[in-house]
Design a protein around this motif. Structure first.
Motif, PDB file in Angstrom:
ATOM      1  N   UNK A 121      31.576  10.259  49.299  1.00 12.58           N
ATOM      2  CA  UNK A 121      32.770   9.805  48.583  1.00 12.58           C
ATOM      3  C   UNK A 121      32.532   8.436  47.952  1.00 12.58           C
ATOM      4  N   UNK A 122      31.913   7.535  48.693  1.00 11.05           N
ATOM      5  CA  UNK A 122      31.758   6.148  48.248  1.00 11.05           C
ATOM      6  C   UNK A 122      30.794   5.974  47.089  1.00 11.05           C
ATOM      7  N   UNK A 123      29.711   6.721  47.075  1.00 16.97           N
ATOM      8  CA  UNK A 123      28.713   6.551  46.011  1.00 16.97           C
ATOM      9  C   UNK A 123      29.290   6.874  44.629  1.00 16.97           C
ATOM     10  N   UNK A 124      29.961   8.009  44.446  1.00 17.61           N
ATOM     11  CA  UNK A 124      30.553   8.260  43.118  1.00 17.61           C
ATOM     12  C   UNK A 124      31.615   7.229  42.746  1.00 17.61           C
ATOM     13  N   UNK A 125      32.376   6.762  43.730  1.00 15.55           N
ATOM     14  CA  UNK A 125      33.394   5.756  43.452  1.00 15.55           C
ATOM     15  C   UNK A 125      32.747   4.468  42.947  1.00 15.55           C
ATOM     16  N   UNK A 126      31.662   4.051  43.584  1.00 14.74           N
ATOM     17  CA  UNK A 126      30.975   2.837  43.138  1.00 14.74           C
ATOM     18  C   UNK A 126      30.323   3.030  41.771  1.00 14.74           C
ATOM     19  N   UNK A 127      29.817   4.214  41.492  1.00 21.32           N
ATOM     20  CA  UNK A 127      29.267   4.500  40.159  1.00 21.32           C
ATOM     21  C   UNK A 127      30.382   4.406  39.123  1.00 21.32           C
ATOM     22  N   UNK A 128      31.555   4.941  39.446  1.00 13.95           N
ATOM     23  CA  UNK A 128      32.722   4.825  38.562  1.00 13.95           C
ATOM     24  C   UNK A 128      33.048   3.356  38.301  1.00 13.95           C
ATOM     25  N   UNK A 129      33.023   2.527  39.344  1.00 16.19           N
ATOM     26  CA  UNK A 129      33.328   1.102  39.170  1.00 16.19           C
ATOM     27  C   UNK A 129      32.311   0.406  38.272  1.00 16.19           C
ATOM     28  N   UNK A 130      31.034   0.744  38.428  1.00 13.20           N
ATOM     29  CA  UNK A 130      29.998   0.137  37.601  1.00 13.20           C
ATOM     30  C   UNK A 130      30.195   0.519  36.136  1.00 13.20           C
ATOM     31  N   UNK A 131      30.470   1.793  35.883  1.00 11.14           N
ATOM     32  CA  UNK A 131      30.704   2.250  34.509  1.00 11.14           C
ATOM     33  C   UNK A 131      31.936   1.576  33.928  1.00 11.14           C
ATOM     34  N   UNK A 132      32.989   1.504  34.709  1.00 11.45           N
ATOM     35  CA  UNK A 132      34.230   0.860  34.257  1.00 11.45           C
ATOM     36  C   UNK A 132      33.994  -0.610  33.935  1.00 11.45           C
ATOM     37  N   UNK A 133      33.262  -1.303  34.803  1.00  9.41           N
ATOM     38  CA  UNK A 133      32.992  -2.723  34.587  1.00  9.41           C
ATOM     39  C   UNK A 133      32.128  -2.929  33.343  1.00  9.41           C
ATOM     40  N   UNK A 134      31.166  -2.053  33.108  1.00  5.63           N
ATOM     41  CA  UNK A 134      30.318  -2.206  31.921  1.00  5.63           C
ATOM     42  C   UNK A 134      31.131  -1.981  30.649  1.00  5.63           C
ATOM     43  N   UNK A 135      32.108  -1.067  30.678  1.00  7.70           N
ATOM     44  CA  UNK A 135      32.971  -0.861  29.519  1.00  7.70           C
ATOM     45  C   UNK A 135      33.858  -2.076  29.271  1.00  7.70           C
ATOM     46  N   UNK A 136      34.336  -2.685  30.338  1.00  5.44           N
ATOM     47  CA  UNK A 136      35.175  -3.883  30.198  1.00  5.44           C
ATOM     48  C   UNK A 136      34.359  -5.016  29.596  1.00  5.44           C
ATOM     49  N   UNK A 137      33.128  -5.166  30.028  1.00  6.68           N
ATOM     50  CA  UNK A 137      32.264  -6.243  29.486  1.00  6.68           C
ATOM     51  C   UNK A 137      31.908  -5.983  28.036  1.00  6.68           C
ATOM     52  N   UNK A 138      31.747  -4.730  27.640  1.00  7.42           N
ATOM     53  CA  UNK A 138      31.424  -4.423  26.248  1.00  7.42           C
ATOM     54  C   UNK A 138      32.592  -4.740  25.340  1.00  7.42           C
ATOM     55  N   UNK A 139      33.820  -4.531  25.821  1.00 10.10           N
ATOM     56  CA  UNK A 139      35.005  -4.838  25.029  1.00 10.10           C
ATOM     57  C   UNK A 139      35.237  -6.347  24.929  1.00 10.10           C
ATOM     58  N   UNK A 140      34.940  -7.066  26.029  1.00 10.31           N
ATOM     59  CA  UNK A 140      35.242  -8.513  26.075  1.00 10.31           C
ATOM     60  C   UNK A 140      34.155  -9.313  25.565  1.00 10.31           C
TER      61      UNK A 140
END
Length: 140
Positions: A121-140
């Motif tokens: 459960x935790x590994x996919x959740x952390x992968x989701x967080x990494x992808x989400x954070x990279x999208x936030x950094x690309x926008x900002x």
């Protein structure tokens, strides 16, 4: 085990008492110093408390992969702040472990250790967080 429970209670009380210092330490170093923080000492103190809490929880529950990482990030999302509140993270971690244990006992024909499910459960959740954070950094 009673000793580990006492360490957890004392660690949670210490973390609650040092809540303001944790928030100041989340700022940049110059701002933290300007607000009177002793960075080296305070960081070591916070790390020590976090380590004792993690050690005591591991003594009681056993090694469960990804719980600390996932519950801290989830608590930060729930609290909508930069610092995950310790009670939020503890409650989310406890719920995460209970759900993983329930899943381990009921979802498969063989009983798996809860640590396997926390990783699944935790590994996919952390992968989701990494992808989400990279999208936030690309926008900002």
């Amino acid at each position: 085990m009673p000793t580990a429970a006492a360490v957890i209670v004392l660690g949670l009380v210490a973390a609650a008492l040092l809540r303001n210092q944790r928030q100041v330490l989340a700022l940049d170093s110059d701002t933290s110093r300007a607000m009177g923080m002793h960075l080296g000492r305070d960081r070591v103190l916070m790390l020590g408390i976090a380590s004792l809490l993690a050690i005591a929880a591991t003594v009681i529950a056993g090694p469960l992969a990804f719980v600390a990482l996932a519950s801290g990030h989830a608590a930060r999302l729930v609290a909508r702040g930069t610092i995950p509140p310790v009670p939020h993270a503890a409650l989310i971690g406890a719920i995460f472990v209970q759900l993983a244990d329930l899943l381990a006992a009921r979802a498969f024909p063989v009983i798996l250790p809860a640590g396997v499910d926390t990783a699944v459960i935790g590994a996919p959740y952390l992968i989701f967080l990494v992808i989400r954070q990279s999208k936030v950094r690309q926008r900002g």
